[in-house]
Design an enzyme around this catalytic site. Structure first.
Site, PDB file in Angstrom:
ATOM      1  N   GLY A   1      62.210 -37.448  69.727  1.00 23.84           N
ATOM      2  CA  GLY A   1      62.623 -37.645  71.744  1.00 23.84           C
ATOM      3  C   GLY A   1      61.184 -37.398  72.859  1.00 23.84           C
TER       4      GLY A   1
ATOM      5  N   SER B   1      60.946 -38.368  77.154  1.00 26.70           N
ATOM      6  CA  SER B   1      61.335 -37.602  78.249  1.00 26.70           C
ATOM      7  C   SER B   1      62.138 -36.301  77.604  1.00 26.70           C
ATOM      8  CB  SER B   1      62.166 -38.921  78.510  1.00 26.70           C
ATOM      9  OG  SER B   1      63.063 -39.211  77.653  1.00 26.70           O
ATOM     10  N   GLY B   2      62.421 -36.126  79.227  1.00 27.29           N
ATOM     11  CA  GLY B   2      63.427 -34.772  78.561  1.00 27.29           C
ATOM     12  C   GLY B   2      63.142 -33.334  78.068  1.00 27.29           C
ATOM     13  N   ILE B   3      64.817 -33.666  77.249  1.00 27.08           N
ATOM     14  CA  ILE B   3      63.770 -32.161  76.577  1.00 27.08           C
ATOM     15  C   ILE B   3      63.537 -32.318  75.935  1.00 27.08           C
ATOM     16  CG2 ILE B   3      65.148 -30.524  74.951  1.00 27.08           C
ATOM     17  CD1 ILE B   3      67.967 -31.462  76.256  1.00 27.08           C
TER      18      ILE B   3
ATOM     19  N   ASP C   1      58.660 -40.807  69.168  1.00 22.02           N
ATOM     20  CA  ASP C   1      59.733 -41.386  70.230  1.00 22.02           C
ATOM     21  C   ASP C   1      59.636 -42.949  69.749  1.00 22.02           C
ATOM     22  OD1 ASP C   1      61.016 -41.993  72.770  1.00 22.02           O
ATOM     23  OD2 ASP C   1      61.011 -40.156  72.473  1.00 22.02           O
TER      24      ASP C   1
ATOM     25  N   LEU D   1      64.947 -44.007  64.920  1.00 22.89           N
ATOM     26  CA  LEU D   1      65.738 -42.977  64.163  1.00 22.89           C
ATOM     27  C   LEU D   1      66.815 -43.904  63.808  1.00 22.89           C
ATOM     28  CD1 LEU D   1      65.883 -39.770  66.237  1.00 22.89           C
ATOM     29  CD2 LEU D   1      65.008 -40.427  64.269  1.00 22.89           C
TER      30      LEU D   1
ATOM     31  N   TYR E   1      79.770 -39.680  69.678  1.00 22.46           N
ATOM     32  CA  TYR E   1      79.390 -38.713  70.207  1.00 22.46           C
ATOM     33  C   TYR E   1      79.156 -37.233  70.194  1.00 22.46           C
ATOM     34  CZ  TYR E   1      75.814 -35.735  72.392  1.00 22.46           C
ATOM     35  OH  TYR E   1      75.258 -34.970  73.244  1.00 22.46           O
TER      36      TYR E   1
ATOM     37  N   LYS F   1      77.826 -34.691  66.460  1.00 21.95           N
ATOM     38  CA  LYS F   1      77.221 -33.722  67.360  1.00 21.95           C
ATOM     39  C   LYS F   1      77.909 -32.525  65.965  1.00 21.95           C
ATOM     40  CE  LYS F   1      73.849 -34.854  69.638  1.00 21.95           C
ATOM     41  NZ  LYS F   1      72.663 -34.731  69.473  1.00 21.95           N
TER      42      LYS F   1
END
Length: 278
Positions: A10, A13-15, A34, A50, A155, A159
């Site tokens: 990932g 972008s982002g985290i 990514d 993924l 979602y 998690k």
């Protein structure tokens, strides 16, 4: 400092991008995974989807024989189809970690980015255990045929299952001197925050910010992930680290003050509580 690079998913972008940037700033090598291009100077990019086991296996074949650690940051929100959510958020990270753990240096770690939304999953423990036996799209389809989750619930469950899978991995890695743990953000200002507003509700996301004053920033989560990956975190293992600005503490305090000890007892969660991203 290890000469072996860290692997970050990932990273476009982002985290994930912030994790890669902070590792680079600290002088580490980074292999950035990514689905799209990673425009971050200094990383070694590797394309991966993924949701596709063959793509994960191809990425594994392209990765170094020795790595310092793995940060599984990539994920998709509940606006995606449930099968995609489970594939990207659970099956992909598990397959990647399974293929890399023997390459991680002793003392290194697998850090999976989860979510405080894991606590909202209503799937019973035995169903989560069954989900951990799933390894491919057919298995996901069969599991969903029984449990019938929509995207937002998928979602949360992806998690919750990732948390459990990481605990099991941590136990398995103990003899090898490697670690595994999860880091669980609350709402974060990333490009997919609007997807979470759509799947969890605008009001629920706004309430979370109202409690703690704002949403989190990607670099704040990345700093915890980078610490957890590093050799200073050697006794941090097999746990989930919530990084949510005090959201849970504020809710516990509010419940305590509304129903203090010695009265009728703790109040049951309300429907609005269960819709919040925590």
């Amino acid at each position: 400092m290890s000469a072996a690079p860290y692997v970050v998913t990932g990273a476009a972008s982002g985290i994930g991008r912030e994790v890669a940037a902070q590792l680079l700033a600290a002088g580490h090598g980074v292999v950035a995974l990514d689905r799209g291009p990673v425009s971050l100077a200094g990383v070694t990019p590797v394309a991966v989807d993924l949701a596709d086991p063959a793509s994960v296996d191809a990425a594994l074949a392209a990765l170094p024989t020795e790595v310092a650690g793995l940060a599984n940051v990539a994920g998709v929100p509940g606006t995606c189809p449930p099968a995609t959510v489970l594939a990207v958020n659970l099956l992909g990270p598990r397959r990647l970690a399974a293929g890399l753990v023997d390459r991680i240096e002793p003392g290194g770690a697998v850090v999976n980015v989860s979510s405080v939304a894991a606590h909202r999953s209503a799937v019973p423990p035995e169903a989560l255990r069954d989900l951990l036996d799933v390894t491919d799209a057919d298995g996901v389809a069969a599991w969903l045929a029984v449990h019938g989750l929509e995207g937002p619930a998928a979602y949360d469950t992806s998690k919750a299952a990732l948390n459990l899978a990481t605990q099991l991995l941590a136990a398995d890695l103990l003899p090898a001197g490697r670690r595994a743990l999860t880091v669980s953000p609350g709402p974060i200002e990333t490009p997919i925050l609007d997807d979470f507003r759509a799947s969890m509700g605008v009001d629920a996301i706004a309430r979370a910010a109202g409690v703690v004053g704002r949403h989190g920033r990607p670099e704040e989560i990345a700093a915890v992930v980078v610490f957890a990956l590093g050799r200073s975190a050697t006794w941090l293992n097999g746990i989930d680290v919530p990084v949510e600005g005090g959201l849970l503490a504020a809710r516990v305090a509010a419940a305590h003050r509304a129903d203090p000890p010695g009265t009728a007892g703790p109040a049951a969660p309300t429907s609005s509580d269960r819709k919040d991203p925590s």
